[in-house]
Design an enzyme around this catalytic site. Sequence first.
Site, mmCIF file in Angstrom:
data_model
loop_
_atom_site.group_PDB
_atom_site.id
_atom_site.type_symbol
_atom_site.label_atom_id
_atom_site.label_comp_id
_atom_site.label_asym_id
_atom_site.label_seq_id
_atom_site.Cartn_x
_atom_site.Cartn_y
_atom_site.Cartn_z
ATOM 1 N N ASP A 20 2.981 -4.917 8.110
ATOM 2 C CA ASP A 20 1.786 -4.086 7.982
ATOM 3 C C ASP A 20 0.583 -5.031 8.122
ATOM 4 O O ASP A 20 0.282 -5.803 7.204
ATOM 5 C CB ASP A 20 1.808 -3.395 6.608
ATOM 6 C CG ASP A 20 0.529 -2.613 6.337
ATOM 7 O OD1 ASP A 20 -0.430 -2.735 7.124
ATOM 8 O OD2 ASP A 20 0.491 -1.897 5.325
ATOM 9 N N LYS A 58 -10.316 -0.461 10.729
ATOM 10 C CA LYS A 58 -10.517 -1.637 9.875
ATOM 11 C C LYS A 58 -10.858 -2.869 10.710
ATOM 12 O O LYS A 58 -10.981 -3.970 10.186
ATOM 13 C CB LYS A 58 -9.261 -1.905 9.056
ATOM 14 C CG LYS A 58 -8.971 -0.824 8.007
ATOM 15 C CD LYS A 58 -7.785 -1.207 7.168
ATOM 16 C CE LYS A 58 -7.199 -0.058 6.389
ATOM 17 N NZ LYS A 58 -7.957 0.302 5.193
ATOM 18 N N CYS A 91 -4.833 2.558 -3.614
ATOM 19 C CA CYS A 91 -3.584 3.052 -2.997
ATOM 20 C C CYS A 91 -2.433 2.078 -3.206
ATOM 21 O O CYS A 91 -1.615 1.862 -2.304
ATOM 22 C CB CYS A 91 -3.755 3.336 -1.513
ATOM 23 S SG CYS A 91 -4.877 4.675 -1.191
ATOM 24 N N HIS A 99 0.873 -1.186 0.000
ATOM 25 C CA HIS A 99 0.000 0.000 0.000
ATOM 26 C C HIS A 99 0.906 1.231 0.000
ATOM 27 O O HIS A 99 2.028 1.181 0.524
ATOM 28 C CB HIS A 99 -0.835 -0.064 1.279
ATOM 29 C CG HIS A 99 -1.895 0.975 1.411
ATOM 30 N ND1 HIS A 99 -1.633 2.251 1.835
ATOM 31 C CD2 HIS A 99 -3.238 0.915 1.204
ATOM 32 C CE1 HIS A 99 -2.766 2.931 1.888
ATOM 33 N NE2 HIS A 99 -3.757 2.157 1.505
ATOM 34 N N GLN A 151 -4.546 -5.273 7.037
ATOM 35 C CA GLN A 151 -5.575 -6.135 6.432
ATOM 36 C C GLN A 151 -5.620 -7.528 7.039
ATOM 37 O O GLN A 151 -6.262 -8.421 6.490
ATOM 38 C CB GLN A 151 -5.336 -6.251 4.914
ATOM 39 C CG GLN A 151 -5.511 -4.953 4.155
ATOM 40 C CD GLN A 151 -6.951 -4.433 4.156
ATOM 41 O OE1 GLN A 151 -7.890 -5.142 4.520
ATOM 42 N NE2 GLN A 151 -7.125 -3.185 3.763
HETATM 43 N N1 PMP Z 1 -1.709 -0.757 4.643
HETATM 44 C C1 PMP Z 1 -2.667 -1.504 4.080
HETATM 45 C C2 PMP Z 1 -2.347 -2.890 3.619
HETATM 46 C C3 PMP Z 1 -3.951 -0.973 3.947
HETATM 47 O O1 PMP Z 1 -4.912 -1.700 3.374
HETATM 48 C C4 PMP Z 1 -4.226 0.339 4.413
HETATM 49 C C5 PMP Z 1 -5.611 0.948 4.284
HETATM 50 N N2 PMP Z 1 -6.228 0.769 3.057
HETATM 51 C C6 PMP Z 1 -3.180 1.058 4.997
HETATM 52 C C7 PMP Z 1 -1.947 0.473 5.098
HETATM 53 C C8 PMP Z 1 -3.398 2.440 5.519
HETATM 54 O O2 PMP Z 1 -4.243 2.429 6.621
HETATM 55 P P1 PMP Z 1 -4.803 3.793 7.243
HETATM 56 O O3 PMP Z 1 -5.390 4.573 6.108
HETATM 57 O O4 PMP Z 1 -5.824 3.336 8.233
HETATM 58 O O5 PMP Z 1 -3.649 4.490 7.883
#
Ligand code: PMP
Length: 406
Positions: free
Chosen positions: A200, A226, A364, A123, A203
């Site tokens: 990370d 999430k 993203c 991401h 997910q």
């Molecule tokens: N890493 C991953 C794998 C994600 O899916 C996301 C959110 N889509 C993020 C980081 C970023 O998370 P946040 O916007 O809650 O900071």
Amino acid sequence: MFLNVNEIRKDFPILQREVFGKPLVYLDNAATTQKPVRVIKKIEEVYSTINSNIHRGVHHLSQLATTAHEEARKTVQEYIHAPNSREIIFTRGTTESINLLASSFCRSQCRSGGEIILTAMEHHANIVPWQMQQSQTGIKIRVVPITEKGEIRLEDIEELISSETRLISLTHVSNVLGTINPIKEIIRLAHNYDIPVLIDAAQSVQHLEIDVQDLDCDFLVFSSHKMYGPTGIGVLYGKENLLEKLPPYQGGGEMIAHVSFQKTTFNELPFKFEAGTPDYVGTVALAEAIRYINELGLSDIHHYEKELLRYATTELMKIDGMRIIGQSEKKSPVISFLVKNIHPYDMGMLLDRMGIALRTGHHCAQPLMESLGIEGTLRASFAFYNTKEEIDVLIEGIKKAAKMLE
Ligand code: PMP
């Protein structure tokens, strides 16, 4: 034990609403999950009964709020099986957790350069913070490629490891492909070379049991929103001996031991990394969300969501011109797809009119899209409150939209 999904759905007020006169079918859970009423009520309860700034107050309310906030830290600690609550740092979310680590780690451990290994499925939150450090510290980024199925191979990681490698930072589960990466094996490999690993878990923490001691990961990050908790709260877990070595990220109140204009000394862990008033209402509500997940049971959640993934994949594949992006054997309940050469945005718009909430676009993860040779996808992502009936609505919706757009 099986989940009683009809009962569970009653816990989520938003699932009762309609969109454009149709029952809401919410399949955008990888972007954010909906909140059970007890989490929503917890926020109201904290503001109505104990609201007061934490840590600094001698008065009763401040002590109650401080206790609730610190108990929330313990709830998070237990949820990921961290050995010590000092290793749980509250942030605004995964993004801030990675920015914190990238800044503190690179400033202290990469002064003379070095390399950070990322994967092609990261991401933007796990790419851009490292790039921003490139200009400050001269670090280089190396990228592990992905296979056609959307997996990463240990040998490709090993090939990139060198005496210059300072850290490997990768996602546990891809937010686009759904791939569950073999992080335990990757961590073991990295540790053979004395390289720390950041996971990370944005997910994964809501779908899979995470034990940071069993994984032996050095750092792990995730977001509350999430995992059925409120927005604006996230976590950075780090091994105590590593966090001790890192300098603070932001300066201000809470993170200091003593301040004078000549010299400031910093507070101990975890406060060293928590400058300013934290979202102590959010942390307490996050703890409530964790209790809710624990009561349902992660193992039952996993089994149910796996069945939703299997059913949705089978039914989607019956649709003419369907292409599922991400064919890993081990997947989380996330399905990216394209239908014929219909633009994902057009399909997403029509599905929205039918009450079906999906995400469209690059999610993203533009470098991943580039490596796949596509601009974007539609993405359906499931939670334990989704049902097979909702998947049927999605399938019919896609067929109808495809007919209109062809
Ligand atoms: N890493 C991953 C794998 C994600 O899916 C996301 C959110 N889509 C993020 C980081 C970023 O998370 P946040 O916007 O809650 O900071």
